[in-house]
Scaffold this active site. Structure first.
Site, PDB file in Angstrom:
ATOM      1  N   ALA A   1       0.839  -1.201   0.000  1.00 16.78           N
ATOM      2  CA  ALA A   1       0.000   0.000   0.000  1.00 16.78           C
ATOM      3  C   ALA A   1       0.871   1.247   0.000  1.00 16.78           C
ATOM      4  CB  ALA A   1      -0.924   0.002   1.227  1.00 16.78           C
TER       5      ALA A   1
ATOM      6  N   SER B   1       0.892   4.433  -2.990  1.00 15.92           N
ATOM      7  CA  SER B   1      -0.016   5.498  -3.437  1.00 15.92           C
ATOM      8  C   SER B   1      -1.449   5.180  -3.044  1.00 15.92           C
ATOM      9  CB  SER B   1       0.073   5.644  -4.961  1.00 15.92           C
ATOM     10  OG  SER B   1       1.394   5.946  -5.332  1.00 15.92           O
TER      11      SER B   1
ATOM     12  N   TRP C   1       9.452   1.905   4.261  1.00 17.47           N
ATOM     13  CA  TRP C   1      10.023   3.222   3.932  1.00 17.47           C
ATOM     14  C   TRP C   1       9.648   4.279   4.965  1.00 17.47           C
ATOM     15  CZ3 TRP C   1      12.539   1.128   0.208  1.00 17.47           C
ATOM     16  CH2 TRP C   1      11.925   0.465  -0.852  1.00 17.47           C
ATOM     17  N   ILE C   2       9.798   3.982   6.241  1.00 15.57           N
ATOM     18  CA  ILE C   2       9.369   4.969   7.235  1.00 15.57           C
ATOM     19  C   ILE C   2      10.554   5.837   7.674  1.00 15.57           C
ATOM     20  CG2 ILE C   2       8.205   5.299   9.466  1.00 15.57           C
ATOM     21  CD1 ILE C   2       6.483   4.079   7.092  1.00 15.57           C
TER      22      ILE C   2
ATOM     23  N   ARG D   1       2.126  19.002   1.972  1.00 10.73           N
ATOM     24  CA  ARG D   1       2.666  19.013   0.603  1.00 10.73           C
ATOM     25  C   ARG D   1       3.388  20.325   0.326  1.00 10.73           C
ATOM     26  NH1 ARG D   1      -2.284  15.532  -1.987  1.00 10.73           N
ATOM     27  NH2 ARG D   1      -1.334  13.534  -1.445  1.00 10.73           N
TER      28      ARG D   1
ATOM     29  N   GLN E   1      25.957  32.395 -23.546  1.00  4.03           N
ATOM     30  CA  GLN E   1      24.486  32.374 -23.562  1.00  4.03           C
ATOM     31  C   GLN E   1      23.920  30.964 -23.695  1.00  4.03           C
ATOM     32  OE1 GLN E   1      22.450  34.052 -26.976  1.00  4.03           O
ATOM     33  NE2 GLN E   1      21.645  35.667 -25.639  1.00  4.03           N
TER      34      GLN E   1
ATOM     35  N   GLU F   1       5.250  11.764   0.135  1.00  5.51           N
ATOM     36  CA  GLU F   1       4.086  12.648   0.327  1.00  5.51           C
ATOM     37  C   GLU F   1       3.219  12.727  -0.937  1.00  5.51           C
ATOM     38  OE1 GLU F   1       3.311  12.819   3.586  1.00  5.51           O
ATOM     39  OE2 GLU F   1       2.426  14.736   2.999  1.00  5.51           O
ATOM     40  N   GLY F   2       3.184  11.638  -1.681  1.00  7.99           N
ATOM     41  CA  GLY F   2       2.383  11.582  -2.910  1.00  7.99           C
ATOM     42  C   GLY F   2       3.271  11.811  -4.117  1.00  7.99           C
ATOM     43  N   THR F   3       3.305  10.831  -5.033  1.00  7.84           N
ATOM     44  CA  THR F   3       4.185  10.949  -6.208  1.00  7.84           C
ATOM     45  C   THR F   3       3.655  12.032  -7.157  1.00  7.84           C
ATOM     46  OG1 THR F   3       2.916   9.376  -7.503  1.00  7.84           O
ATOM     47  CG2 THR F   3       4.654   8.454  -6.113  1.00  7.84           C
TER      48      THR F   3
HETATM   49  C1  LIG Z   1      13.125   7.640   1.394  1.00 12.68           C
HETATM   50  C2  LIG Z   1      11.651   7.457   1.615  1.00 12.68           C
HETATM   51  C3  LIG Z   1      11.061   7.967   2.750  1.00 12.68           C
HETATM   52  C4  LIG Z   1       9.689   7.759   2.984  1.00 12.68           C
HETATM   53  N1  LIG Z   1       9.142   8.177   4.166  1.00 12.68           N
HETATM   54  C5  LIG Z   1       7.865   7.789   4.466  1.00 12.68           C
HETATM   55  C6  LIG Z   1       7.331   8.013   5.773  1.00 12.68           C
HETATM   56  O1  LIG Z   1       7.977   8.606   6.642  1.00 12.68           O
HETATM   57  N2  LIG Z   1       6.081   7.562   6.046  1.00 12.68           N
HETATM   58  C7  LIG Z   1       5.328   6.908   5.110  1.00 12.68           C
HETATM   59  O2  LIG Z   1       4.205   6.507   5.430  1.00 12.68           O
HETATM   60  N3  LIG Z   1       5.804   6.689   3.860  1.00 12.68           N
HETATM   61  C8  LIG Z   1       7.056   7.103   3.524  1.00 12.68           C
HETATM   62  N4  LIG Z   1       7.565   6.844   2.276  1.00 12.68           N
HETATM   63  C9  LIG Z   1       6.737   6.161   1.299  1.00 12.68           C
HETATM   64  C10 LIG Z   1       6.298   7.030   0.136  1.00 12.68           C
HETATM   65  O3  LIG Z   1       5.311   7.944   0.558  1.00 12.68           O
HETATM   66  C11 LIG Z   1       5.821   6.081  -0.967  1.00 12.68           C
HETATM   67  O4  LIG Z   1       6.990   5.466  -1.489  1.00 12.68           O
HETATM   68  C12 LIG Z   1       5.056   6.778  -2.050  1.00 12.68           C
HETATM   69  O5  LIG Z   1       3.804   7.198  -1.583  1.00 12.68           O
HETATM   70  C13 LIG Z   1       4.842   5.888  -3.283  1.00 12.68           C
HETATM   71  O6  LIG Z   1       4.372   4.633  -2.931  1.00 12.68           O
HETATM   72  P1  LIG Z   1       5.102   3.316  -3.486  1.00 12.68           P
HETATM   73  O7  LIG Z   1       6.541   3.450  -3.196  1.00 12.68           O
HETATM   74  O8  LIG Z   1       4.388   2.138  -2.984  1.00 12.68           O
HETATM   75  O9  LIG Z   1       4.939   3.410  -5.053  1.00 12.68           O
HETATM   76  P2  LIG Z   1       3.639   3.011  -5.947  1.00 12.68           P
HETATM   77  O10 LIG Z   1       2.396   3.573  -5.321  1.00 12.68           O
HETATM   78  O11 LIG Z   1       3.690   1.549  -6.180  1.00 12.68           O
HETATM   79  O12 LIG Z   1       3.963   3.792  -7.244  1.00 12.68           O
HETATM   80  C14 LIG Z   1       4.954   3.379  -8.203  1.00 12.68           C
HETATM   81  C15 LIG Z   1       4.814   4.262  -9.443  1.00 12.68           C
HETATM   82  O13 LIG Z   1       3.498   4.102 -10.000  1.00 12.68           O
HETATM   83  C16 LIG Z   1       2.825   5.349 -10.075  1.00 12.68           C
HETATM   84  N5  LIG Z   1       1.414   5.140  -9.737  1.00 12.68           N
HETATM   85  C17 LIG Z   1       0.913   4.666  -8.570  1.00 12.68           C
HETATM   86  N6  LIG Z   1      -0.429   4.617  -8.618  1.00 12.68           N
HETATM   87  C18 LIG Z   1      -0.784   5.078  -9.838  1.00 12.68           C
HETATM   88  C19 LIG Z   1      -2.027   5.272 -10.501  1.00 12.68           C
HETATM   89  N7  LIG Z   1      -3.171   5.003  -9.886  1.00 12.68           N
HETATM   90  N8  LIG Z   1      -2.016   5.750 -11.751  1.00 12.68           N
HETATM   91  C20 LIG Z   1      -0.852   6.042 -12.373  1.00 12.68           C
HETATM   92  N9  LIG Z   1       0.352   5.877 -11.816  1.00 12.68           N
HETATM   93  C21 LIG Z   1       0.393   5.414 -10.553  1.00 12.68           C
HETATM   94  C22 LIG Z   1       3.522   6.229  -9.049  1.00 12.68           C
HETATM   95  O14 LIG Z   1       3.384   7.586  -9.390  1.00 12.68           O
HETATM   96  C23 LIG Z   1       4.953   5.751  -9.158  1.00 12.68           C
HETATM   97  O15 LIG Z   1       5.580   6.365 -10.235  1.00 12.68           O
HETATM   98  C24 LIG Z   1       8.912   7.088   2.015  1.00 12.68           C
HETATM   99  C25 LIG Z   1       9.517   6.614   0.850  1.00 12.68           C
HETATM  100  C26 LIG Z   1      10.866   6.767   0.656  1.00 12.68           C
HETATM  101  C27 LIG Z   1      11.476   6.183  -0.586  1.00 12.68           C
END
Ligand SMILES: Cc1cc2nc3c(=O)[nH]c(=O)nc-3n(C[C@H](O)[C@H](O)[C@H](O)COP(=O)(O)OP(=O)(O)OC[C@H]3O[C@@H](n4cnc5c(N)ncnc54)[C@H](O)[C@@H]3O)c2cc1C
Length: 557
Positions: free
Chosen positions: A131, A133, A162-163, A245, A281, A367-369
């Protein structure tokens, strides 16, 4: 909100702390060792040392009660120092967020006072292996434990991924599913059954601790359920997105500028082909100026949104998403360009731009991709388009035309072209039902962000000309430079909206051959092309401002 003087003092202390404790050599060393400097993080958050977290805590709980604008200024400065350390401070803020918005008065007093008085580090545990995004796919559970017919506690089972601060926090806010829905719980480190993994080996922000968490039958008392009522977790998370954000937006802005502020002095000294690079330039107008314009457009949007949140306009989640999207994408592009601007030196660790580039990369992910931001922006503004029967962006364009009537040189006329074209694209997408293509929906999110930022930067330039900027607003550029930056960005935004808009709507089958010319006319493509006149001389002028030299008629080849 902080008094301006207090904010200035806090920023000064932050800079001095960084100068003493985090000089460049230390940053390079810690990055290479992949080490979170826990003593530095603790001193930053300790009330008898720097006490930076006090800014985020309301006054009634022993903090300084900083407002959104203050938090933006501090986050930008922290990001200029090191994004890993900034992330650690952000994690405490994020971790305490569900408490700030949703906790009972007793819970607020307990946890927020401990952050203020003890410098307690928090972590925010939302993401899971399955879980990211899609937080609704959450699998961590919190089963109520009953005694004499009432809930006395919860038993938590599951994993978090990833916390930030995962291995160093003293307390964690953890999102878990209860029978009534997702809810936040506070779990202290050392609680039986709660463990964390070794820190992740990351691409960037290597000074921040990121770790996975595991919960095996972790028992917490009922008073650890944030707010005391289960099922409020997703609402509590949503309630602060605008604000949080904006913080990450300020990270993108600060890191992007940190990279450019290394490239600018470097290019002033580096002589190639008989003259400094700053006089080429083809160098400045590719590697420096466009990035400055994009970062400043994002800044205008961040400042406008921060001011609106502080004046009580609500949480402004979509605006927070636009700010984050634009600032973090601009920050990434700027840092990448800064590597190129330093040539071979940029590719080495010592010059730090490659570290900044690796660090800032995270801001388009956490914080949301960026893609989730595009979706959030497009969905919200699509509703506005429908509600106003297609007039929303025409109305914004008319406001910009009015602004142009009062301030001819702030690029508001070109920003208006972007907004009118956006309204036409959205209407065409509605008629041809093109938002059924996810790519079109997300591209709309991107064009919306550019058009809105163009408007924001034009308004900022006008306020600057009238000497009416927010007292805490960044004043790096005077009003003439702000106007030139706005004209440069508005041209880019308008061209992007019409060119990419026509391309993708046609690609999705929304514009057929017979209506192509009429649609091109509706987008006012010739006017957008005509508006590009003067772009090079505006860029020349901005270059002169950046390098603090008198304006010259032309730049040497
Ligand atoms: C260094 C680091 C620190 C973090 N710190 C925290 C923290 O303190 N607390 C916490 O709770 N989380 C934390 N996170 C987690 C972070 O918020 C998530 O990694 C992020 O929300 C994306 O989730 P995911 O990695 O599962 O990627 P996914 O959700 O699997 O996404 C992978 C790719 O698919 C794309 N994608 C996903 N869903 C869709 C869709 N519906 N349509 C189109 N494209 C989509 C995304 O944009 C991305 O490019 C951290 C992550 C990292 C790497």
């Amino acid at each position: 909100m902080l008094a301006h003087k207090t904010l200035k003092l806090s920023l000064k202390s932050l800079k001095e702390f960084a100068k003493k404790r985090l000089p460049d050599e230390t940053l390079v060393e810690l990055d290479e060792r992949d080490e979170c400097p826990l003593d530095i993080v603790r001193d930053m958050c300790s009330p008898d040392k720097l006490g930076i977290q006090l800014l985020f805590i309301p006054e009634e709980f022993g903090g300084m009660g900083g407002g959104t604008f203050d938090v933006y200024c501090v986050c930008e400065e922290m990001a200029r120092i090191d994004l890993g350390i900034a992330t650690s401070v952000l994690a405490t803020f994020l971790g305490s967020d569900p408490i700030t918005v949703g906790a009972t008065p007793e819970q607020k007093k307990l946890w927020l006072s401990r952050i203020a008085e003890e410098g307690l580090l928090f972590a925010y545990g939302a993401t899971e292996p399955e879980a990211g995004s899609d937080l609704a796919a959450l699998r961590t559970t919190a089963e109520p434990v009953m005694q004499d017919g009432r809930v006395v506690g919860f038993r938590i089972n599951g994993n978090k991924q990833w916390i930030s601060n995962g291995g160093i926090a003293g307390a964690y806010t953890v999102l878990a599913s209860t029978p009534s829905g997702p809810s936040w719980f506070v779990v202290e480190s050392g609680t039986k059954g709660f463990t964390h993994d070794e820190p992740e080996n990351k691409h960037g922000i290597r000074l921040s601790n990121t770790a996975a968490l595991a919960f095996n039958d972790v028992y917490v008392d009922a008073d650890r359920l944030v707010g005391g009522v289960p099922g409020q977790g997703l609402n509590q998370a949503q309630a602060v997105f605008g604000y949080t954000r904006l913080m990450v937006a300020a990270f993108g802005l600060g890191a992007g500028w940190a990279a450019l502020d290394r490239a600018i002095p470097y290019s002033n000294k580096r002589i190639q082909a008989g003259a400094p690079l700053s006089e080429k330039q083809g160098y400045t107008h590719k590697l420096i100026v466009p990035h400055v314009a994009r970062l400043e457009a994002a800044r205008a949007y961040i400042e406008e949104t921060a001011e609106r949140i502080d004046s009580g306009e609500g949480s402004l989640n979509t605006e927070g998403a636009i700010a984050k999207y634009m600032a973090t994408e601009a920050g990434n592009a700027a840092a990448e360009a800064a590597i190129q601007a330093l040539g071979g030196y940029g590719y080495t660790h010592e010059y730090l731009v490659e570290k900044i580039s690796r660090d800032v990369r995270i801001t388009t992910i956490y914080e949301g991709t960026s893609e989730i931001m595009e979706m959030t922006i497009a969905r919200d503004r699509w509703q506005l388009h429908l509600k106003t029967r297609g007039q929303h962006y025409h109305d914004r364009a008319r406001e910009l035309e009015d602004l142009h009537a009062r301030h001819k040189d702030v690029g508001a006329d070109t920003a208006a072209l972007a907004n009118h074209a956006l309204a036409e694209l959205m209407e065409k997408a509605r008629i041809a039902r093109l938002t059924r293509y996810q790519h079109i929906l997300l591209r709309l999110g991107e064009w919306i962000a550019f058009a809105e930022c163009a408007g924001s930067l034009a308004r900022r330039a006008a306020r600057s000309a009238e000497n009416k900027l927010h007292e805490k607003a960044n004043r790096r550029f005077d009003s003439a430079a702000a106007s030139a930056l706005s004209r440069v960005f508005a041209r880019e935004a308008a061209l992007k909206v019409v060119t990419e808009g026509l391309r993708w709507l046609t690609a999705a089958g929304g514009v057929n051959d017979s209506e192509m010319s009429a649609f091109e006319a509706m987008l006012k493509i010739p006017a957008v092309h005509h508006a590009q006149a003067g772009l090079i001389s505006d860029m020349d002028f901005i270059t002169d401002v950046l390098y603090a030299r008198a304006a010259k008629p032309a730049i040497a080849a």
